[in-house]
Design a protein around this motif. Structure first.
Motif, mmCIF file in Angstrom:
data_model
loop_
_atom_site.group_PDB
_atom_site.id
_atom_site.type_symbol
_atom_site.label_atom_id
_atom_site.label_comp_id
_atom_site.label_asym_id
_atom_site.label_seq_id
_atom_site.Cartn_x
_atom_site.Cartn_y
_atom_site.Cartn_z
ATOM 1 N N GLU A 70 -14.949 -12.720 -1.618
ATOM 2 C CA GLU A 70 -14.911 -11.555 -3.172
ATOM 3 C C GLU A 70 -14.903 -9.870 -2.126
ATOM 4 O O GLU A 70 -14.757 -9.077 -3.178
ATOM 5 N N LEU A 71 -15.356 -10.043 -0.792
ATOM 6 C CA LEU A 71 -15.655 -8.489 -0.012
ATOM 7 C C LEU A 71 -14.124 -8.261 0.206
ATOM 8 O O LEU A 71 -13.291 -7.026 -0.391
ATOM 9 N N MET A 72 -13.695 -9.163 0.506
ATOM 10 C CA MET A 72 -11.806 -9.140 0.894
ATOM 11 C C MET A 72 -11.199 -8.584 -0.269
ATOM 12 O O MET A 72 -10.403 -7.694 -0.489
ATOM 13 N N ALA A 73 -11.272 -9.439 -1.094
ATOM 14 C CA ALA A 73 -10.646 -9.623 -3.051
ATOM 15 C C ALA A 73 -10.607 -7.689 -2.946
ATOM 16 O O ALA A 73 -10.174 -7.244 -3.423
ATOM 17 N N LYS A 74 -12.007 -7.147 -3.135
ATOM 18 C CA LYS A 74 -12.334 -6.455 -4.163
ATOM 19 C C LYS A 74 -12.207 -5.476 -2.733
ATOM 20 O O LYS A 74 -11.488 -4.427 -3.224
ATOM 21 N N LYS A 75 -11.860 -4.758 -1.396
ATOM 22 C CA LYS A 75 -11.355 -3.874 -0.915
ATOM 23 C C LYS A 75 -9.916 -3.948 -0.992
ATOM 24 O O LYS A 75 -9.390 -2.938 -1.386
ATOM 25 N N ASN A 76 -9.692 -5.437 -1.305
ATOM 26 C CA ASN A 76 -7.735 -4.910 -2.051
ATOM 27 C C ASN A 76 -7.135 -4.087 -3.310
ATOM 28 O O ASN A 76 -6.750 -4.042 -3.400
ATOM 29 N N ASP A 77 -8.902 -4.793 -4.008
ATOM 30 C CA ASP A 77 -8.088 -4.127 -5.344
ATOM 31 C C ASP A 77 -8.512 -2.651 -5.319
ATOM 32 O O ASP A 77 -7.828 -1.710 -6.276
ATOM 33 N N ASP A 78 -9.264 -2.339 -4.220
ATOM 34 C CA ASP A 78 -9.790 -1.034 -4.362
ATOM 35 C C ASP A 78 -8.390 0.055 -3.311
ATOM 36 O O ASP A 78 -7.431 0.877 -4.105
ATOM 37 N N TYR A 79 -8.113 -0.894 -2.414
ATOM 38 C CA TYR A 79 -6.432 -0.234 -1.785
ATOM 39 C C TYR A 79 -5.790 -0.101 -2.919
ATOM 40 O O TYR A 79 -4.390 1.021 -3.054
ATOM 41 N N LEU A 80 -5.783 -1.735 -3.547
ATOM 42 C CA LEU A 80 -4.153 -1.251 -4.921
ATOM 43 C C LEU A 80 -4.689 -0.043 -5.979
ATOM 44 O O LEU A 80 -3.468 0.672 -5.499
ATOM 45 N N SER A 81 -6.003 0.223 -6.060
ATOM 46 C CA SER A 81 -5.263 1.566 -6.997
ATOM 47 C C SER A 81 -5.501 2.638 -6.067
ATOM 48 O O SER A 81 -4.766 3.600 -6.626
ATOM 49 N N TYR A 82 -5.440 2.399 -4.702
ATOM 50 C CA TYR A 82 -4.911 3.920 -3.969
ATOM 51 C C TYR A 82 -3.799 4.063 -3.593
ATOM 52 O O TYR A 82 -3.486 5.686 -3.959
ATOM 53 N N ILE A 83 -2.782 3.165 -3.513
ATOM 54 C CA ILE A 83 -1.498 3.283 -3.724
ATOM 55 C C ILE A 83 -0.812 3.057 -4.602
ATOM 56 O O ILE A 83 0.515 3.007 -4.686
ATOM 57 N N ALA A 84 -1.058 2.824 -5.947
ATOM 58 C CA ALA A 84 -0.674 3.148 -7.020
ATOM 59 C C ALA A 84 0.169 4.071 -7.732
ATOM 60 O O ALA A 84 1.200 3.963 -8.079
ATOM 61 N N GLN A 85 -0.009 5.619 -6.748
ATOM 62 C CA GLN A 85 0.715 6.316 -7.473
ATOM 63 C C GLN A 85 1.394 6.239 -6.233
ATOM 64 O O GLN A 85 2.399 7.826 -6.125
ATOM 65 N N MET A 86 1.454 5.665 -5.185
ATOM 66 C CA MET A 86 3.064 5.829 -3.818
ATOM 67 C C MET A 86 4.533 5.994 -4.728
ATOM 68 O O MET A 86 4.812 5.720 -5.221
ATOM 69 N N ASP A 87 4.859 7.472 -3.927
ATOM 70 C CA ASP A 87 6.358 7.711 -3.743
ATOM 71 C C ASP A 87 7.254 7.364 -2.914
ATOM 72 O O ASP A 87 6.207 7.866 -1.770
ATOM 73 N N ASP A 88 8.295 7.922 -2.792
ATOM 74 C CA ASP A 88 9.308 8.658 -1.605
ATOM 75 C C ASP A 88 8.647 9.678 -1.558
ATOM 76 O O ASP A 88 8.798 8.966 -0.059
ATOM 77 N N SER A 89 7.730 10.390 -1.847
ATOM 78 C CA SER A 89 7.489 11.486 -0.896
ATOM 79 C C SER A 89 6.323 10.844 0.243
ATOM 80 O O SER A 89 6.169 11.966 0.799
ATOM 81 N N GLU A 90 5.781 9.809 0.363
ATOM 82 C CA GLU A 90 4.673 9.828 1.180
ATOM 83 C C GLU A 90 5.674 8.993 2.055
ATOM 84 O O GLU A 90 4.837 8.057 3.391
ATOM 85 N N ILE A 91 6.707 8.807 2.608
ATOM 86 C CA ILE A 91 7.620 8.414 3.343
ATOM 87 C C ILE A 91 7.878 9.018 4.482
ATOM 88 O O ILE A 91 8.245 10.511 4.746
ATOM 89 N N LEU A 92 7.009 9.183 5.499
ATOM 90 C CA LEU A 92 6.873 9.882 6.999
ATOM 91 C C LEU A 92 8.370 10.911 7.516
ATOM 92 O O LEU A 92 9.225 9.879 7.616
ATOM 93 N N PRO A 93 8.416 12.051 7.808
ATOM 94 C CA PRO A 93 9.285 12.367 8.424
ATOM 95 C C PRO A 93 10.445 11.723 9.333
ATOM 96 O O PRO A 93 10.208 11.515 9.828
ATOM 97 N N ASP A 94 11.380 12.194 8.801
ATOM 98 C CA ASP A 94 12.631 11.550 9.716
ATOM 99 C C ASP A 94 12.811 9.739 9.526
ATOM 100 O O ASP A 94 13.936 9.429 10.853
ATOM 101 N N VAL A 95 12.154 9.374 8.673
ATOM 102 C CA VAL A 95 12.300 7.976 8.846
ATOM 103 C C VAL A 95 13.447 7.566 8.074
ATOM 104 O O VAL A 95 14.404 6.667 8.864
#
Ligand code: B16
Ligand code: MG
Length: 217
Positions: A70-95
């Motif tokens: 249950e906690l593993m699933a909860k952690k992943n749900d929270d993680y997915l909510s945090y990464i939901a807004q990720m876009d190209d601006s989060e690619i690390l410099p010069d990659v």
């Protein structure tokens, strides 16, 4: 000569450690366990199951198998909510600069990550098309420092392990690359990643000349 360049994801292409930190901290604090950024460092490259086991051992807690899942699933749900807004601006410099150089020079490019969310993240940052092979937490049975993830990537690229190069930010990942008999390039601090063949703080320190030399080796 064609080489295989295998990229770890978290800490190499994007900095998702900060999102893992938020999600693990919420979970740990909910169990009455303190969770520091130093402890988060120790979870880099470590699988989700192993990460929760470590947090529980730090807090001297045991859970039933049901609570654990249950906690593993909860952690992943929270993680997915945090990464939901990720876009190209989060690619690390010069990659992108290094990726484009490798593509222009017809080198093999693969992902070798412990994350089960790797494909979703690569899609969000619009890099998924750049990879000829993706090996991640959904298709490996043994976690880093076992070399399985990188050996599978080499197989998919159809390039011998000795002709592969791994970019890694975690100690376990550098050890996995070395165990696979590949050239290991640490991304991070020299003190922490001293087992790597080369170490750079980030991709801005990696010159095209260095990559050219690696290709010629
Ligand atoms: P997930 P990497 C690793 O990715 C992370 O460094 C590590 O902190 C995380 O626990 C692991 O993936 C599993 O991730 O929960 O998304 O399946 O560095 O190997 O790309
Ligand atoms: Mg990593």
């Amino acid at each position: 000569m064609k080489k295989g360049f295998i990229f770890d994801l978290d800490g190499v292409i994007v900095d998702t450690a900060k999102y893992h930190f938020l999600a693990w901290k919420k979970l740990a604090n909910g169990l009455g366990i303190d969770f520091t950024s130093e402890q988060n460092e120790q979870l880099k490259g470590v699988s989700r199951v192993r990460s929760l086991e470590k947090i529980l051992s730090w807090g001297n807690k045991t859970l039933s198998p049901e609570e654990f899942s249950e906690l593993m699933a909860k952690k992943n749900d929270d993680y997915l909510s945090y990464i939901a807004q990720m876009d190209d601006s989060e690619i690390l410099p010069d990659v992108p600069k290094i990726l484009h150089y490798l593509i222009d020079n017809e080198q093999g490019i693969a992902l070798g990550s412990a994350s089960k969310n790797a494909r979703a993240i690569l899609e969000k940052v619009h890099l998924i098309e750049k990879f000829q092979a993706i090996v991640d937490g959904t298709n490996v049975s043994k976690a880093k420092p076992d070399p399985e993830v990188f050996l599978n990537a080499a197989t998919e690229l159809e390039i011998q392990p000795k002709d592969c190069v791994v970019f890694e930010d975690s100690v376990a990942g550098v050890q996995a690359a070395n165990a696979a008999n590949m050239i290991s390039i640490g991304i991070g601090s020299k003190e922490v990643l001293h087992e790597a063949d080369y170490v750079f703080n980030d991709f801005t320190e990696i010159s095209i000349e260095f990559i050219e030399d690696i290709i010629k080796k």
